[in-house]
Design an enzyme around this catalytic site. Structure first.
Site, PDB file in Angstrom:
ATOM      1  N   SER A 106       0.840  -1.193   0.000  1.00  0.00           N
ATOM      2  CA  SER A 106       0.000   0.000   0.000  1.00  0.00           C
ATOM      3  C   SER A 106       0.885   1.257   0.000  1.00  0.00           C
ATOM      4  O   SER A 106       1.790   1.375   0.814  1.00  0.00           O
ATOM      5  CB  SER A 106      -0.898  -0.023   1.231  1.00  0.00           C
ATOM      6  OG  SER A 106      -1.670   1.131   1.228  1.00  0.00           O
ATOM      7  N   GLY A 107       0.610   2.147  -0.929  1.00  0.00           N
ATOM      8  CA  GLY A 107       1.364   3.403  -0.996  1.00  0.00           C
ATOM      9  C   GLY A 107       2.602   3.313  -1.866  1.00  0.00           C
ATOM     10  O   GLY A 107       3.384   4.264  -1.944  1.00  0.00           O
ATOM     11  N   THR A 111      -1.554   2.611  -8.124  1.00  0.00           N
ATOM     12  CA  THR A 111      -2.638   3.323  -8.811  1.00  0.00           C
ATOM     13  C   THR A 111      -2.057   4.373  -9.757  1.00  0.00           C
ATOM     14  O   THR A 111      -2.515   4.511 -10.899  1.00  0.00           O
ATOM     15  CB  THR A 111      -3.577   3.973  -7.771  1.00  0.00           C
ATOM     16  OG1 THR A 111      -4.001   2.936  -6.890  1.00  0.00           O
ATOM     17  CG2 THR A 111      -4.767   4.606  -8.413  1.00  0.00           C
ATOM     18  N   SER A 159      -5.410   5.695  -0.660  1.00  0.00           N
ATOM     19  CA  SER A 159      -5.279   4.242  -0.744  1.00  0.00           C
ATOM     20  C   SER A 159      -6.504   3.627  -1.413  1.00  0.00           C
ATOM     21  O   SER A 159      -7.654   3.970  -1.077  1.00  0.00           O
ATOM     22  CB  SER A 159      -5.110   3.689   0.674  1.00  0.00           C
ATOM     23  OG  SER A 159      -4.887   2.315   0.595  1.00  0.00           O
ATOM     24  N   SER A 160      -6.222   2.736  -2.363  1.00  0.00           N
ATOM     25  CA  SER A 160      -7.349   2.067  -3.037  1.00  0.00           C
ATOM     26  C   SER A 160      -7.905   1.026  -2.060  1.00  0.00           C
ATOM     27  O   SER A 160      -7.171   0.149  -1.613  1.00  0.00           O
ATOM     28  CB  SER A 160      -6.869   1.360  -4.293  1.00  0.00           C
ATOM     29  OG  SER A 160      -5.991   2.175  -5.013  1.00  0.00           O
ATOM     30  N   GLY A 386      -2.502  -3.308  -2.230  1.00  0.00           N
ATOM     31  CA  GLY A 386      -1.201  -3.916  -1.956  1.00  0.00           C
ATOM     32  C   GLY A 386      -1.205  -4.735  -0.680  1.00  0.00           C
ATOM     33  O   GLY A 386      -2.140  -4.684   0.118  1.00  0.00           O
ATOM     34  N   GLU A 388      -0.710  -5.805   2.897  1.00  0.00           N
ATOM     35  CA  GLU A 388      -0.871  -4.925   4.065  1.00  0.00           C
ATOM     36  C   GLU A 388      -0.527  -5.654   5.356  1.00  0.00           C
ATOM     37  O   GLU A 388      -0.962  -6.785   5.570  1.00  0.00           O
ATOM     38  CB  GLU A 388      -2.324  -4.451   4.177  1.00  0.00           C
ATOM     39  CG  GLU A 388      -2.677  -3.364   3.201  1.00  0.00           C
ATOM     40  CD  GLU A 388      -4.111  -2.896   3.338  1.00  0.00           C
ATOM     41  OE1 GLU A 388      -4.416  -1.835   2.771  1.00  0.00           O
ATOM     42  OE2 GLU A 388      -4.927  -3.589   3.994  1.00  0.00           O
TER      43      GLU A 388
HETATM   44  N1  LIG Z   1       5.238   8.125 -10.084  1.00  0.00           N
HETATM   45  C1  LIG Z   1       4.917   8.888  -9.063  1.00  0.00           C
HETATM   46  N2  LIG Z   1       5.291  10.171  -9.060  1.00  0.00           N
HETATM   47  C2  LIG Z   1       4.960  10.971  -8.038  1.00  0.00           C
HETATM   48  N3  LIG Z   1       4.271  10.580  -6.959  1.00  0.00           N
HETATM   49  C3  LIG Z   1       3.861   9.294  -6.903  1.00  0.00           C
HETATM   50  C4  LIG Z   1       4.146   8.394  -7.955  1.00  0.00           C
HETATM   51  N4  LIG Z   1       3.629   7.215  -7.631  1.00  0.00           N
HETATM   52  C5  LIG Z   1       3.020   7.381  -6.441  1.00  0.00           C
HETATM   53  N5  LIG Z   1       3.138   8.621  -5.988  1.00  0.00           N
HETATM   54  C6  LIG Z   1       2.649   9.191  -4.736  1.00  0.00           C
HETATM   55  O1  LIG Z   1       2.411   8.162  -3.844  1.00  0.00           O
HETATM   56  C7  LIG Z   1       1.055   8.153  -3.415  1.00  0.00           C
HETATM   57  C8  LIG Z   1       0.548   6.739  -3.286  1.00  0.00           C
HETATM   58  O2  LIG Z   1       0.487   6.157  -4.557  1.00  0.00           O
HETATM   59  P1  LIG Z   1      -0.703   5.164  -4.955  1.00  0.00           P
HETATM   60  O3  LIG Z   1      -1.982   5.670  -4.503  1.00  0.00           O
HETATM   61  O4  LIG Z   1      -0.511   4.894  -6.392  1.00  0.00           O
HETATM   62  O5  LIG Z   1      -0.285   3.912  -4.123  1.00  0.00           O
HETATM   63  P2  LIG Z   1      -0.911   2.483  -4.227  1.00  0.00           P
HETATM   64  O6  LIG Z   1       0.214   1.549  -4.456  1.00  0.00           O
HETATM   65  O7  LIG Z   1      -2.004   2.476  -5.181  1.00  0.00           O
HETATM   66  O8  LIG Z   1      -1.423   2.251  -2.777  1.00  0.00           O
HETATM   67  P3  LIG Z   1      -2.716   1.462  -2.292  1.00  0.00           P
HETATM   68  O9  LIG Z   1      -2.391   0.031  -2.360  1.00  0.00           O
HETATM   69  O10 LIG Z   1      -2.900   1.915  -0.929  1.00  0.00           O
HETATM   70  O11 LIG Z   1      -3.812   1.838  -3.192  1.00  0.00           O
HETATM   71  C9  LIG Z   1       0.322   8.912  -4.491  1.00  0.00           C
HETATM   72  O12 LIG Z   1      -0.815   9.537  -3.972  1.00  0.00           O
HETATM   73  C10 LIG Z   1       1.350   9.920  -4.927  1.00  0.00           C
HETATM   74  O13 LIG Z   1       1.323  11.014  -4.041  1.00  0.00           O
HETATM   75 MG   LIG Z   2      -3.944   2.293  -5.120  1.00  0.00          MG
END
Ligand SMILES: Nc1ncnc2c1ncn2[C@@H]1O[C@H](COP(=O)(O)OP(=O)(O)OP(=O)(O)O)[C@@H](O)[C@H]1O
Ligand SMILES: [Mg+2]
Length: 1045
Positions: A106-107, A111, A159-160, A386, A388
């Site tokens: 996660s994070g 996404t 977070s998704s 992701g 967790e």
């Molecule tokens: N390529 C990138 N460039 C800049 N910032 C990024 C990038 N990828 C992710 N981030 C930052 O990290 C944060 C978390 O990314 P994201 O929401 O894609 O995580 P995730 O893997 O989907 O997490 P989750 O599993 O909780 O959904 C985003 O809101 C953004 O601020």
């Molecule tokens: Mg996500």
């Protein structure tokens, strides 16, 4: 070729397959170094590792899209666009369905990565009104789903809270046609409860912050988040997140997707109902039977809900506070306790929300799904929650981690499978590799008989007392010896003391780490039951959307069959997903979270190492390197390295494989380092590739120099040639110009000459006919006439012939001046000659004497003017007549020139004595007057010179040569009354006799020679001297003064 240059950079290799040495530390160090350089993407073969930068980097610009479009995967820096491009081209050109699996905790940025993939594919696929609409709809599904499905957690602000798999469908040209979204298990418990520091789903906050007052009023909501029970546990606003703006963006997105305004209103009404349900308060009351019952304490909220959904408040109240139980054929209404009432309320809220979310996905699908039956190609993008590990992990985490476990399995199997397949495809020997296979964990969870999910289902369906404890006991019994299962019981059995594992918990050793799950809520969440009264009440509502969400509420369709459990549902949908993924060509994006604080550019090695471990990156590299670390199609390989062999550089006309073989044969690489597949060249160790790269770089530098050299040479040559050409042109023009000018001038001159010549010829021929010559004729005539008249005039007017007359008529015209003067001279000379010719000889001699006298004395001696009055008689003595002088006459005979009486100065006393002087043509004779005898006879040649004074005296010194016969007596000093005549005649005679000029001194001081010595004579002007002659005074023995007047 940036990518390839970093290939050589051993500190930060772009492809971890080339890592040398390959250890966990070196791998993390490489990621760290690359991260420091802001290279957040790294490859393991064709797997992209993405490290979340937590800041926006300038690497997603349209220029970057262009850079990666149709480029060779390894020719550019690692990028998510490269994998997207590779997948898209493989789909379009090779007709292979693709899936892009994005995993990570996660994070980690899943996404974001999925959105980047989608936007890249949208950017590079073809354009057109219809296509653009489809693309826009696909892209706009993200903000809507994120609003309803994402929430802030402690790990990620966005977070998704659901799993998403989206199939984008293309036609044979690669144009997007539409898509289908599948969603997996929304974390619906978040609707009613979330832990401290987290938030509920974004939509609630967005609605309250972004809705206009009218909309809020229409939805019977208040803007204050704190007012709502489901939201108020935490501060509502989130730094860096503008809920209001996101709300508007979401509304816009819904419009683009095709939601009607009515649908949007209905959607928001149902959302408002969920929010308001949280505010429905129950209080306990006692029924007449004494049983505890619950009732609505403040009916206002309930009333508003019912108004919104068009339901009788009584129906809802009944459904919330009581339950219909069917026993045999009887239906009994039992009241609920307050906790049961709240449980029912929350279950209703969760169900409404999760069903609403499912409806939302279906509604989006309805818009984006492909209408036609055309043959399609599919690119699936999987962005699932992701892995967790929380402090307290429940059923949701268990499900989520199970899903991640399955994805890891697919990753391992497919990576290996693909590798294996590739070797087989290429006809290369394959060496099996050791790797951790997580099927054992998957099996632990999903096995249909002994799996945890199966046992949970069994517990849920089992009649009798069912609770989490019985479930845990069962697990402990069955899985006591399982390597990846632990609980307090199994630990006790193994005599392990572990304070970190509390009771009512079990622990699974997941591929990504050990997770302790609290069984509390497992049964209930798995059952996911909603009291039928509530679903019936919902179905009874007037609200079309809400009603459609609860089809089981229709009394006609009452079924006694229990609905499938959440676990079961999830397992089957995961199985379906896996089947789907297995059927496609996988592309992996493995996201890594660099720190726990969401801080930009902070890299925590321990955290990354843990992820590297559970993502199995090292194994991934090993598998990839098991056979050969590097492989590439013959074409691109040859293209890249062909300059290393003279045979392949600059052009190779035969096959790529043959070219590669020739190229590598020339490089003398060890044979075991290389393998030639059917379409690809395989290189065993990274070192060889580095070596190739190094050689290439050196060669490229050489070639660059060569190209530079050739180019400079070419440039100089062309410039020189241009200059030469210009110079030739300029000189040609110049010469031409000069010659033209010369020619023109010559032509002009020739013409002039011709003209003159012709003119001259013509004039000569025609002169007589021309009046022009008349002027010359006239002029000549006039001129001649003038001259004639002048000359005739002169002849008539000649001046008298007297020689004394010097008159002459003036010239009548100026041009005759010179002639006139000349004629005047000629006339005068002629006149003089005439005069001279008629003179007698004596007269002529006299005049000659006069002339001579004038030449000798004029302006030199004062006596001269006086002498002019006196004629030169010559014979003053009368020698002939006077018989006394007979002797003298005889001496002179016919040669006499002059006879006169003179006085001789005594040189001793200065006194004078008279003497007779005869000058003949030969002698000078001095005679005594009395005796009339010659006393002294001097030959004229003895005379040396004569000295006279300047004055009007008759003094004369006759200087004699020493050899004279009478030399003994010395010079003679004489005084003559006819001095001028005497000296003149002496001069003339001397000249005639000796042929020499007689030296004559007219001076005031001279010396005379005497036998007794020289006497210097000084002439002094004095009044004492009489006019007759000078007075000589002797002064001492050798000085004499001559006083003259
Ligand atoms: N390529 C990138 N460039 C800049 N910032 C990024 C990038 N990828 C992710 N981030 C930052 O990290 C944060 C978390 O990314 P994201 O929401 O894609 O995580 P995730 O893997 O989907 O997490 P989750 O599993 O909780 O959904 C985003 O809101 C953004 O601020
Ligand atoms: Mg996500």
């Amino acid at each position: 070729m940036e990518g390839s240059s970093s290939l050589l950079d051993a500190e930060a290799v772009a492809d971890l397959v080339l890592l040398d040495p390959l250890t966990e530390e070196s791998l993390v160090q490489t990621l760290r170094e690359r991260f420091r350089r802001r290279d957040i993407y790294t490859y393991i073969g064709n797997v992209v590792i993405s490290v979340n930068p937590y800041q926006s980097l300038p690497i997603y610009t349209p220029e970057k899209v262009e850079e990666y479009r149709n480029c060779s995967f390894f020719a550019v820096k690692p990028h998510i666009y490269a994998i997207a491009d590779d997948a898209y081209r493989s789909l379009r050109d090779r007709d292979r369905d693709q899936c892009i699996l994005i995993t990570g905790e996660s994070g980690a940025g899943k996404t974001e990565a999925s959105k980047l993939v989608m936007s890249y594919v949208a950017a590079v696929s073809s354009k057109g009104e219809e296509v653009d609409k489809v693309k826009e709809q696909l892209l706009q599904s993200n903000p809507v789903l994120e609003a309803f499905g994402n929430a802030k957690t402690v790990r990620n602000d966005n977070s998704s809270r659901f799993g998403k798999y989206m199939d984008i469908e293309f036609d044979f040209k690669g144009e997007p046609l539409g898509g289908v979204i599948s969603n997996y298990l929304l974390e619906k418990s978040r609707v009613v409860r979330h832990v401290r520091g987290e938030r509920n789903f974004h939509i609630f906050y967005q609605l309250l912050a972004g809705a206009s007052p009218q909309l809020l009023q229409q939805l019977k909501l208040r803007q204050d988040c704190g007012h709502y029970g489901y939201l108020k546990q935490e501060g509502s606003s989130l730094p860096g997140m503008d809920d209001a703006a996101n709300f508007h963006a979401m509304q816009d997105a819904m419009r683009v997707i095709g939601f009607s305004p009515a649908e949007v209103t209905e959607l928001l009404q149902v959302t408002a109902v969920v929010l308001k349900l949280g505010n429905v308060q129950l209080s306990s009351s006692f029924q007449a039977s004494g049983m505890e019952a619950c009732s609505i304490s403040k009916p206002q909220e309930l009333r508003e809900i019912c108004e919104l959904i068009g339901l009788d408040p009584g129906t809802l109240e009944r459904a919330l506070c009581s339950r219909t139980v069917k026993a045999r054929d009887e239906t009994v209404l039992t009241t609920l306790t307050v906790p049961q009432g709240y449980y029912g309320r929350d279950a209703l809220a969760k169900n409404i929300y999760s069903r609403l979310f499912d409806w939302l996905v279906q509604r989006i699908n309805a818009s984006i799904q492909v209408k036609s039956d055309r043959q399609r190609k599919v690119m699936g993008v999987l962005d699932i929650y992701g892995f967790e590990i929380f402090q307290d992990n429940g059923f949701e985490q268990f499900i989520i981690n199970y899903c991640n476990e399955k994805l890891q399995q697919i990753f391992i199997l497919m990576t290996l499978k693909e590798e294996q397949e590739e070797y087989v495809r290429e006809g290369i020997q394959w060496t099996p590799v050791e790797f951790f296979d997580n099927s054992i964990i998957c099996n632990l969870i999903e096995n249909s008989t002994t799996g945890i999910l199966a046992m949970l289902d069994e517990e849920c369906l089992r009649p009798g007392v069912v609770n989490e404890d019985t479930f845990l006991t069962k697990l402990n019994q069955l899985l006591a010896t399982h390597k990846h299962y632990e609980s307090k019981e199994t630990q006790n059995a193994r005599r392990v003391t572990d304070a970190s594992l509390p009771p009512r918990c079990f622990r699974i050793h997941h591929y990504a780490g050990k997770v302790t799950y609290n069984v509390t809520g497992f049964i209930e969440k798995n059952n996911d039951l909603l009291f039928r009264d509530l679903s019936q009440a919902m179905w009874a509502a007037q609200h079309a959307l809400l009603r459609s969400l609860f089809p089981e509420g229709d009394p006609q369709k009452v079924s006694l069959k229990l609905p499938p459990t959440a676990g079961f549902q999830f397992k089957s949908s995961v199985a379906m997903l896996m089947r789907n993924l297995y059927s496609k060509n996988p592309n992996y994006i493995r996201c890594i979270k660099p720190n726990d604080t969401k801080s930009a550019m902070v890299f925590t090695p321990e955290l990354v190492l843990a992820q590297v471990r559970y993502l199995g990156l090292l194994e991934n590299v090993r598998v990839r390197r098991a056979g050969y670390a590097f492989r590439q199609l013959y074409g691109p390989f040859l293209q890249r390295y062909k300059m290393l062999n003279a045979q392949t550089w600059p052009r190779w006309d035969r096959g790529d494989r043959e070219g590669t073989e020739v190229l590598l044969a020339g490089l003398e690489l060890p044979a075991e380092e290389l393998a030639f597949g059917h379409t690809k060249i395989f290189i065993r160790s990274p070192r060889t590739l580095f070596d190739l790269e190094r050689r290439r770089q050196e060669r490229v530098a050489q070639l660059a120099t060569l190209i530079q050299k050739m180019f400079r040479g070419w440039r100089c040559r062309t410039q020189y040639q241009l200059m030469r050409k210009s110079q030739i042109l300029i000189s040609a023009w110049f010469r031409g110009h000069r010659q033209k000018n010369r020619y023109k001038q010559m032509k002009r001159s020739a013409l002039i000459l011709q003209a003159y010549a012709r003119g001259w010829k013509a004039r000569r021929t025609y002169r007589k006919y021309f009046r022009s010559s008349a002027s010359t004729c006239l002029a000549n005539f006039i001129y001649r006439r003038l001259v004639q008249r002048y000359l005739v005039g002169l002849a008539k007017n000649l001046p008298p012939l007297s020689v004394t007359d010097r008159t002459w008529p003036p010239a009548p015209y100026r041009f005759l001046d010179a002639t006139n003067q000349e004629l005047k001279n000629i006339f005068y000379h002629w006149k003089c000659k005439k005069y001279r010719d008629q003179l007698p000889a004596s007269r002529r001699a006299q005049l000659q004497a006069r002339l001579c006298a004038s030449e000798l004395f004029k302006d030199k001696k004062t006596l001269y003017p006086k002498s002019l009055q006196q004629p030169f008689r010559g014979e003053y003595l009368g020698l002939k007549q006077n018989p006394k002088y007979q002797k003298l006459h005889a001496v002179a005979k016919d040669k006499l020139v002059m006879a006169d009486s003179v006085r001789k100065v005594n040189r001793a006393s200065g006194k004078t004595v008279p003497r007779l002087l005869l000058l003949t043509t030969e002698h000078l004779v001095l005679a005594d007057p009395k005796a009339a005898q010659p006393k002294t006879v001097l030959s004229l040649s003895d005379i040396r010179g004569v000295s006279v004074t300047r004055f009007s005296d008759g003094f004369l010194a006759l200087h004699l040569k020493e050899v004279s016969t009478v030399g003994a007596k010395g010079d003679f000093l004489l005084v003559s009354d006819h001095l001028i005549e005497l000296v003149t005649r002496l001069y003339q005679t001397f000249e005639a006799t000796t042929g020499q000029a007689l030296p004559l001194h007219i001076t005031d001081r001279f010396s005379t020679r005497f036998p007794k010595g020289d006497v210097s004579i000084t002439v002094v002007e004095s009044p004492k001297a009489s006019t007759n002659g000078p007075v000589c005074k002797k002064k001492g023995s050798n000085k004499m003064e001559v006083l003259v007047y």
